[in-house]
Design an enzyme around this catalytic site. Sequence first.
Site, mmCIF file in Angstrom:
data_model
loop_
_atom_site.group_PDB
_atom_site.id
_atom_site.type_symbol
_atom_site.label_atom_id
_atom_site.label_comp_id
_atom_site.label_asym_id
_atom_site.label_seq_id
_atom_site.Cartn_x
_atom_site.Cartn_y
_atom_site.Cartn_z
ATOM 1 N N HIS A 267 0.857 -21.138 -7.728
ATOM 2 C CA HIS A 267 0.969 -20.353 -8.962
ATOM 3 C C HIS A 267 -0.397 -20.129 -9.590
ATOM 4 C CE1 HIS A 267 2.399 -18.541 -12.514
ATOM 5 N NE2 HIS A 267 2.988 -19.551 -13.112
ATOM 6 N N HIS A 309 0.102 -9.102 -3.396
ATOM 7 C CA HIS A 309 0.780 -9.785 -4.505
ATOM 8 C C HIS A 309 2.277 -9.821 -4.227
ATOM 9 C CE1 HIS A 309 2.076 -10.760 -8.608
ATOM 10 N NE2 HIS A 309 0.834 -11.143 -8.830
ATOM 11 N N ASP A 366 -6.504 -12.188 -8.917
ATOM 12 C CA ASP A 366 -7.077 -13.502 -8.623
ATOM 13 C C ASP A 366 -8.405 -13.384 -7.875
ATOM 14 O OD1 ASP A 366 -4.924 -15.095 -9.701
ATOM 15 O OD2 ASP A 366 -3.722 -14.405 -8.023
#
Length: 427
Positions: A267, A309, A366
């Site tokens: 996560h 993603h 990210d």
Amino acid sequence: MTNKTLTLTDNDSGKTAELELLEGTHGPGCISLKNLYKDTGYFTYDPGYGMTGSCKSAITFIDGEEGILLHRGYPIDQLAEKSSYLEVCYLLLYGKLPDKSEFNTFSDTIKTHTMVHENIRDFISGFRYDAHPMAMLVGTVGALSSFYHDSLDINDPKHREISAHRLIAKLPTIASYCYRHHRGLPFMYPDNNLSYVENFLQLMFAVPAQDYQQSPVAAKALEVMLILHADHEQNASTSTVRLAGSSGANPFASIAAGVASLWGPAHGGANEAVINMLEAIEQSGETIETTIARAKDKNDPFRLMGFGHRVYKNFDPRAQIIAKLCHELLDDLEGDQPLFTLARELEEATLADEYFRERKLYPNVDFYSGIILRALDIPMNMFTVMFAMARTVGWISHWSEMHSDPEFRIGRPRQIYTGHSRRDYPG
């Protein structure tokens, strides 16, 4: 909501259930199962709850196929360009953008809560010198209820609001103390003459012996990063906050549960994995070409971190925003930056490669956030702490919304039991 229904019939028992079909403002329809077990004796099986709507929410909407992210109806790109993090906090909490007077009042209120009790400083100092900052954060956020127990009545909207303000205000202070304890640095007091982000940077990097020079580019990069991570609908940590809070747990305990969930590498650890990958590529001496070839090879365990993603099947709208900011920050840095040069080359190579374009494996938020945090001299063990600081407003907004929901009830998932049948104790 519509008046459409779906009839489900069990041919063996003849039992039927009328399942209501629900529709939201955006997104696919939903089948209400609240009467399924009562009418048929059956419940549903959905590992990971990937096909289950656990609540109704008016806070955030995601369309993964189209690459859309809306906060209270406002597109994320507009908020990142025109708004501030505190204004987004107000939007998530109250459902509307503040006017000038409302924002000034809200900002002043947050500033009154940036200090933490002196015993919290002692509490953090009690951790081992090498404790992970996330371990300190989980423990300290949970302990806040022992310091601020004057507003823990979850049924009182005013108490919920005060707790929300405290959490948004104190998380930067606590996060910086976790960092400074880990580094053996003296704790700094907040400076409420600074903006929310400027104050955090000073809490992190200033020292008492000299003035701290703020970098406007760094502050802007961090501001947008916080906005992009403020909320992301019903992910693992947000769902954890709701589930913990559904039992009546106080807001600090509920948010601590969310922090613990975020700590999981699946996560909140993705941006750390990006830096580890880039460092491994750099140390191995591999070229971009060989790295790309390895990523395409199904027999090679190597995977590109920070690409694609789970929710966004086309592109991550946050990545498009943060990519430009990342480049601006790197351009502002002086000196040789081989890791960032490698990241840019890898980004360019994947965007130009048909293999990645066909599979829509574009750099995600990210990929860029890890590079930005590294460029800001924030160590990797603090990356998830930064994520938690940004996401706190989303968590507390969902927690508060849940307690205002007339359908609110304690969370109680079911299971399919696969163990032994009944057995008698021998003898």
